[in-house]
Structures are given as C-alpha cells and as structure tokens.
Design a protein around this motif. Sequence first.
Motif, PDB file in Angstrom:
ATOM      1  N   ILE A 147      13.419   0.726 -14.548  1.00 48.18           N
ATOM      2  CA  ILE A 147      12.419   1.672 -14.047  1.00 48.18           C
ATOM      3  C   ILE A 147      13.078   2.637 -13.054  1.00 48.18           C
ATOM      4  CG2 ILE A 147      10.277   1.892 -12.732  1.00 48.18           C
ATOM      5  CD1 ILE A 147       9.670  -1.026 -13.577  1.00 48.18           C
ATOM      6  N   PHE A 148      12.743   3.905 -13.182  1.00 46.04           N
ATOM      7  CA  PHE A 148      13.103   4.913 -12.177  1.00 46.04           C
ATOM      8  C   PHE A 148      11.845   5.170 -11.364  1.00 46.04           C
ATOM      9  CE2 PHE A 148      13.625   9.048 -10.342  1.00 46.04           C
ATOM     10  CZ  PHE A 148      14.988   9.205 -10.121  1.00 46.04           C
ATOM     11  N   VAL A 149      11.896   4.914 -10.067  1.00 50.50           N
ATOM     12  CA  VAL A 149      10.687   4.999  -9.256  1.00 50.50           C
ATOM     13  C   VAL A 149      10.950   5.712  -7.939  1.00 50.50           C
ATOM     14  CG1 VAL A 149      11.083   2.711  -8.211  1.00 50.50           C
ATOM     15  CG2 VAL A 149       8.761   3.657  -8.279  1.00 50.50           C
ATOM     16  N   GLY A 150      10.008   6.578  -7.554  1.00 52.05           N
ATOM     17  CA  GLY A 150      10.025   7.211  -6.242  1.00 52.05           C
ATOM     18  C   GLY A 150       8.902   6.623  -5.410  1.00 52.05           C
ATOM     19  N   ILE A 151       9.185   6.353  -4.134  1.00 53.93           N
ATOM     20  CA  ILE A 151       8.216   5.677  -3.270  1.00 53.93           C
ATOM     21  C   ILE A 151       8.139   6.420  -1.946  1.00 53.93           C
ATOM     22  CG2 ILE A 151       7.605   3.507  -2.123  1.00 53.93           C
ATOM     23  CD1 ILE A 151       9.509   2.179  -4.249  1.00 53.93           C
ATOM     24  N   GLN A 173       0.805  -1.212   0.000  1.00 56.06           N
ATOM     25  CA  GLN A 173       0.000   0.000   0.000  1.00 56.06           C
ATOM     26  C   GLN A 173       0.847   1.276   0.000  1.00 56.06           C
ATOM     27  OE1 GLN A 173      -3.451   0.309  -0.337  1.00 56.06           O
ATOM     28  NE2 GLN A 173      -3.066  -1.819  -0.939  1.00 56.06           N
ATOM     29  N   ARG A 174       2.143   1.148  -0.196  1.00 54.40           N
ATOM     30  CA  ARG A 174       2.983   2.347  -0.259  1.00 54.40           C
ATOM     31  C   ARG A 174       2.619   3.177  -1.491  1.00 54.40           C
ATOM     32  NH1 ARG A 174       6.670  -1.771   1.066  1.00 54.40           N
ATOM     33  NH2 ARG A 174       7.622  -1.560   3.132  1.00 54.40           N
ATOM     34  N   ALA A 175       2.618   4.485  -1.311  1.00 55.46           N
ATOM     35  CA  ALA A 175       2.279   5.382  -2.414  1.00 55.46           C
ATOM     36  C   ALA A 175       3.482   5.588  -3.320  1.00 55.46           C
ATOM     37  CB  ALA A 175       1.787   6.719  -1.872  1.00 55.46           C
ATOM     38  N   ILE A 176       3.259   5.511  -4.622  1.00 53.45           N
ATOM     39  CA  ILE A 176       4.305   5.791  -5.609  1.00 53.45           C
ATOM     40  C   ILE A 176       4.294   7.287  -5.896  1.00 53.45           C
ATOM     41  CG2 ILE A 176       5.071   5.388  -7.979  1.00 53.45           C
ATOM     42  CD1 ILE A 176       3.781   2.626  -7.803  1.00 53.45           C
ATOM     43  N   THR A 177       5.436   7.919  -5.762  1.00 56.74           N
ATOM     44  CA  THR A 177       5.529   9.359  -6.008  1.00 56.74           C
ATOM     45  C   THR A 177       6.002   9.672  -7.416  1.00 56.74           C
ATOM     46  OG1 THR A 177       7.773   9.386  -5.098  1.00 56.74           O
ATOM     47  CG2 THR A 177       5.955   9.858  -3.572  1.00 56.74           C
ATOM     48  N   GLU A 178       6.710   8.732  -8.034  1.00 58.07           N
ATOM     49  CA  GLU A 178       7.197   8.955  -9.405  1.00 58.07           C
ATOM     50  C   GLU A 178       7.459   7.608 -10.059  1.00 58.07           C
ATOM     51  OE1 GLU A 178      10.422  11.617 -11.920  1.00 58.07           O
ATOM     52  OE2 GLU A 178      10.421  11.673  -9.736  1.00 58.07           O
ATOM     53  N   PHE A 179       7.186   7.540 -11.384  1.00 59.74           N
ATOM     54  CA  PHE A 179       7.381   6.298 -12.119  1.00 59.74           C
ATOM     55  C   PHE A 179       7.789   6.674 -13.542  1.00 59.74           C
ATOM     56  CE2 PHE A 179       6.723   2.314 -14.056  1.00 59.74           C
ATOM     57  CZ  PHE A 179       6.428   1.336 -13.104  1.00 59.74           C
ATOM     58  N   TRP A 182      -1.545  -6.394 -23.919  1.00 61.34           N
ATOM     59  CA  TRP A 182      -0.934  -5.173 -24.437  1.00 61.34           C
ATOM     60  C   TRP A 182       0.255  -4.787 -23.566  1.00 61.34           C
ATOM     61  CZ3 TRP A 182      -6.517  -3.102 -24.317  1.00 61.34           C
ATOM     62  CH2 TRP A 182      -7.218  -3.602 -25.426  1.00 61.34           C
ATOM     63  N   ASN A 183       1.374  -4.577 -24.200  1.00 56.96           N
ATOM     64  CA  ASN A 183       2.602  -4.262 -23.464  1.00 56.96           C
ATOM     65  C   ASN A 183       2.724  -2.756 -23.239  1.00 56.96           C
ATOM     66  OD1 ASN A 183       5.149  -5.085 -22.313  1.00 56.96           O
ATOM     67  ND2 ASN A 183       6.100  -3.999 -24.031  1.00 56.96           N
ATOM     68  N   ILE A 184       3.136  -2.379 -22.043  1.00 52.78           N
ATOM     69  CA  ILE A 184       3.428  -0.969 -21.743  1.00 52.78           C
ATOM     70  C   ILE A 184       4.856  -0.675 -22.173  1.00 52.78           C
ATOM     71  CG2 ILE A 184       3.717   0.725 -19.904  1.00 52.78           C
ATOM     72  CD1 ILE A 184       1.510  -0.683 -18.366  1.00 52.78           C
ATOM     73  N   SER A 185       5.007   0.289 -23.063  1.00 53.28           N
ATOM     74  CA  SER A 185       6.332   0.611 -23.611  1.00 53.28           C
ATOM     75  C   SER A 185       6.880   1.937 -23.095  1.00 53.28           C
ATOM     76  CB  SER A 185       6.257   0.654 -25.143  1.00 53.28           C
ATOM     77  OG  SER A 185       5.175   1.483 -25.557  1.00 53.28           O
ATOM     78  N   LEU A 186       6.026   2.724 -22.455  1.00 59.91           N
ATOM     79  CA  LEU A 186       6.452   4.013 -21.893  1.00 59.91           C
ATOM     80  C   LEU A 186       5.518   4.331 -20.735  1.00 59.91           C
ATOM     81  CD1 LEU A 186       7.338   7.277 -23.783  1.00 59.91           C
ATOM     82  CD2 LEU A 186       5.562   7.339 -22.041  1.00 59.91           C
ATOM     83  N   PHE A 187       6.091   4.884 -19.665  1.00 58.22           N
ATOM     84  CA  PHE A 187       5.251   5.233 -18.519  1.00 58.22           C
ATOM     85  C   PHE A 187       5.896   6.396 -17.780  1.00 58.22           C
ATOM     86  CE2 PHE A 187       2.697   4.917 -14.794  1.00 58.22           C
ATOM     87  CZ  PHE A 187       1.594   4.123 -15.104  1.00 58.22           C
ATOM     88  N   HIS A 188       5.125   7.434 -17.532  1.00 50.59           N
ATOM     89  CA  HIS A 188       5.618   8.534 -16.698  1.00 50.59           C
ATOM     90  C   HIS A 188       4.518   8.995 -15.766  1.00 50.59           C
ATOM     91  CE1 HIS A 188       6.346  12.783 -15.543  1.00 50.59           C
ATOM     92  NE2 HIS A 188       7.512  12.264 -15.261  1.00 50.59           N
ATOM     93  N   TYR A 189       4.866   9.062 -14.477  1.00 46.91           N
ATOM     94  CA  TYR A 189       3.926   9.518 -13.445  1.00 46.91           C
ATOM     95  C   TYR A 189       4.712  10.251 -12.366  1.00 46.91           C
ATOM     96  CZ  TYR A 189       1.336   9.196  -9.019  1.00 46.91           C
ATOM     97  OH  TYR A 189       0.753   9.479  -7.818  1.00 46.91           O
ATOM     98  N   ARG A 190       4.185  11.371 -11.887  1.00 48.89           N
ATOM     99  CA  ARG A 190       4.777  12.090 -10.765  1.00 48.89           C
ATOM    100  C   ARG A 190       3.655  12.634  -9.902  1.00 48.89           C
ATOM    101  NH1 ARG A 190       8.846  12.405  -7.187  1.00 48.89           N
ATOM    102  NH2 ARG A 190       9.010  14.469  -6.283  1.00 48.89           N
ATOM    103  N   ILE A 247      -0.871  10.652 -15.672  1.00 46.02           N
ATOM    104  CA  ILE A 247       0.151   9.755 -16.180  1.00 46.02           C
ATOM    105  C   ILE A 247       0.187   9.817 -17.697  1.00 46.02           C
ATOM    106  CG2 ILE A 247       0.013   8.187 -14.204  1.00 46.02           C
ATOM    107  CD1 ILE A 247      -1.607   6.303 -15.892  1.00 46.02           C
ATOM    108  N   LEU A 248       1.335   9.469 -18.242  1.00 50.82           N
ATOM    109  CA  LEU A 248       1.527   9.347 -19.684  1.00 50.82           C
ATOM    110  C   LEU A 248       1.932   7.902 -19.944  1.00 50.82           C
ATOM    111  CD1 LEU A 248       1.681  10.960 -22.389  1.00 50.82           C
ATOM    112  CD2 LEU A 248       4.146  11.142 -21.965  1.00 50.82           C
ATOM    113  N   VAL A 249       1.225   7.233 -20.829  1.00 50.26           N
ATOM    114  CA  VAL A 249       1.451   5.807 -21.054  1.00 50.26           C
ATOM    115  C   VAL A 249       1.586   5.521 -22.542  1.00 50.26           C
ATOM    116  CG1 VAL A 249       0.616   3.472 -20.595  1.00 50.26           C
ATOM    117  CG2 VAL A 249      -0.029   5.329 -19.067  1.00 50.26           C
ATOM    118  N   GLY A 250       2.624   4.759 -22.874  1.00 48.63           N
ATOM    119  CA  GLY A 250       2.747   4.198 -24.214  1.00 48.63           C
ATOM    120  C   GLY A 250       2.306   2.743 -24.168  1.00 48.63           C
TER     121      GLY A 250
END
Length: 521
Positions: free
Chosen positions: A386-390, A368-374, A464-472, A481-484
């Motif tokens: 993956i670059f991720v902030g938690i 249940q930890r919140a993701i701050t960036e992905f 369907w494969n995710i090829s790009l993902f950006h979330y902050r 979010i932006l998703v490819g």
Amino acid sequence: MSAVVTSRPESADNADHDLLRRTLGARVYDVARESPLEPAPLLSARLGQQVLLKREDQQPVFSFKLRGAYNKMVSLDAAQRARGVIAASAGNHAQGVALAAAKLGMRAVIVMPVTAPQVKIDAVRRLGGAWVEVVLAGDSYSDAQAEAARLQAEHGYSFVHPFDDPDVIAGQATVGMEILRQHPGPLHAIFVPVGGGGLLAGVAAYVKALRPEIKVIGVQTVDSDAMARSLETGTRVTLDEVGLFADGTAVKQVGTETFALCQRHVDAMLRVDTDAICAAIRDVFQDTRSVPEPSGALALAGLKQYAAEHGLRDETLVAIVSGANMNFDRLRFVAERAEVGEQREAVFAVTIPEERGSFLRFCTALGQRAITEFNYRIGDAAQAHIFVGIQIRSRDEREALTAAFHAQGFGVLDLTDDELAKLHLRHMIGGRSPLAHDELLYRFEFPERPGALTRFLGHMHPDWNISLFHYRNHGADYGRILVGIQVPSDERAMFQSFLRTLGYPHWDESESPAYRLLLGA
C-alpha cells in the motif's frame, strides 16, 4: 545555516558610501510603488513570532525587479538610449526592463531562457509592446546571458544586468529602505531570496549602514545555491546545473559586485528544499489570499526554518515576498507538496497480509489520523503493498506511526523524503493483475471528515476482497474513491443490496474502456 565570513578591502568604505548615495537618489518611484509591509497573523500565531511580509509581489510587474531595471535605464545618456538596451532574464527582470522601455520610449532586446514560465514571456511582450523584442535561448539565466553578450557585441546595445550593476543594486536596495521606514521598531532579521544577489546585496548594504543590529539573511534553494557556496569558499563558485522550480533564482554564478557586498554585509545564508517552498506558498496564501511564485516564497521558507532551528520567541521577522508570476499549472504540484513541506503529511509504503480484513485492521491502527492518500492494486497472493499518505502534526509523529505499523506486524518504508516516490511512483501504482478475477470497479463519494474512510471500509462485506483502491484528499467537502471489489457472479444481487444499504453515491465503472485497457484483469 551557513555563516558568512566577512572581509573588508580598502575600497569597501568608498563602495558602500557610493551605493548608499545611489540608493537615496534612486528614481524607482517613476514606475514602482512603495509596497506594503503586512503582518501574517496566522503564521505569526503558529510560529510564536511577529512575521511581516514585504509585498513586492504587488508591484506593477508583480516583482521587485522593475526597481533596479528602471533605475539603470533612466540613468543612461541620450546616445545610449538611442542605441537601445539588451537584457538577459528568467522572467521578472525582463518584465521590469520591458515596462521601463515602454515608459522611456527605448528599444529593448530581452533574452530569456526557453525554460522561463510562459506567463512571464507573455507579460514581457505585453508590457513592452512595440519597444521590446523577446529572444529565447538556453535552459538557464546563464545561457541567456551568454546569448545576450553576443548580441550586445554585435549591435552595441547597453547591457542592463539583472543584478551585477551599481544602479540596479541601488534600485533593489530601496526595498530595504522602505522596510526600515515602515518598521522603525525592534527587528530581529530580514530574510531575502537570492539568485544573483542584487536584492540581497542592496538590502544588506543599506540596512547595515543604518541599523547594523538587524540580521540580514539570504535564502536559496538547495539546488541553486551559488551565493551560499561562494560565501563559504570565499570565491565566486559556478554551478554546473541549477534547479528550475524556483526559476527566478536559478543562477549559476553570482555577480562580482553582489558577491563583494554580501561578503561584507550578509549575516548568514540558508538553503531550503522544494517542499519547504511549497509550504511557504501556502502560508502566504492563507494569510493574504495571494499566490507567490516559488522564488517569491523562498525568503519565507527560510524564515520558518531559521525560527525553528533557533528556538525564537516573540521576535519580529521580515520576509520579502519578491514575486507572484506563478504559472497556474504549477499549483497542483505546489498543493501536493505543501503538506509534506510543512511536516503535515507523512508518506509510507506499508506491506500487510493479503487477506480479508487487512485493510480495515490497517486503518484501525491509524486511530483518528486523517488519511490523505491511499493507493493499492492487488499483485501478490500473500502480501499487499500500500502507498499511503497520512496527516501528521510533526516529524516525531512519523516515527510513532512507523512504530505502530511494526507493532501490527506490518512492513513499513518511510517515503516522506523520497523524491522518486513523491514525484513519480505515487502516480504509477496499479496495472493489470491476474489475481483480480470477478472484479467490479466502482466510484464512491462520501462526506469528507476525520475517520470517514475507516467507516467506509467498516461497511464493506467481509467476504468480498478489495483488489484495487485509490483515494486522495483534495480538500473538498466530499471524498472520492475508486475501489475494485472481487464479487463472485452468484453474489452480485447481494452486492447491489449492499450498495443500497451503504447509502453513498456510487457509479459502476466496470465497463469503462480506460479501465478495461489499463487495469482490467
């Protein structure tokens, strides 16, 4: 924390007595006001201490510096006033001199480094009006001081030093005088921001004369720690370079008089980093709804560090909030780094298999930890990086997360303390990829609450494969979010049905010129 080695020359008693006399007679209240000593209830509850903030950011020039500047200038004789004054400053002292010049009808030339925030340069010109000329020279206070010395010798101006002058130190010492008057009860320590040492020297000398049991602790940035190094070595150290984030305390060498006073009266010095300052700026905002400049939050960053290292409970601690001349464009940086500085965000580079379901498995492992960036961009047929902030609650949780990733068979690199990653690399992940065939690019919005990102991924079609993902996480009510997504052309109708079922607001960005130019396959 570095302890201060004290020594007491034969002339020390006379010098201390003279400073006390000057402080009691200081004429600061012609222009300054007695700033409030306010409780910080939210931070106090979190630290288990009574935290008090000395609000020098509420002065007419939003800084304590006008105290010393005016006290020096009002003491000049008629001949000196007629010739005018010159000063060198990174900004706050300059504003004090400008206001004093206008108040006293005295010409002032003020040399500021070219790196001084524009908000401070503009304020100097506004406060001084026709009485003040601003000269920009050099990258630091020391560079500006050298130019000011040259102009002084050429024109015969009286120099108004920002810290190394008895009348300036006495003016700053009135901050300590007010603290003792405002809080006569038990007080464990006063934390003071330090550049050249004028405020620290004045406050320490006055407090130790009246209440020697109170600790006076100076706080500097790790990259502008001239006073700490000088007190550790017993001689004034000159730094080759100084950091510019906390520009108000970016001084290469402390003063002769301030150094001697600090040797006799300062109990200890602390060093804090940029992330800790950003966290302290947020703390001040949360308790006061005001935004101090980096140097203005320096003392509070030190207070928090000291309380944590010494395991204090139920003590009274004072931090001097020394200034609020913040450049607005720094706020984005401060907001991003405050979470890390408070140990509330951990940043990782995680390597997972490049296969369907890996993203969801990764998010599930977080609980249940919140993701701050992905941040992610497909780049390898076998592995995804993956670059991720938690969001975390303590440093120990970083270690637990690392162990959890390893338990899932994921490679992990903890980047929480990596300056390159936090400052640059997090914004550079992406680029074109030959593997991103059949890619559609969509923006989505979803209600921002814990687990929302994981639920979003759970709704994705497994084929369907995710090829790009950006979330902050930006602290708003809605996550963006932006998703490819790689969707074969014969499945586009099915994809549109999926979007309708998902129910989140969405925008097709697949034909965006910027995407086609910078990210498109």
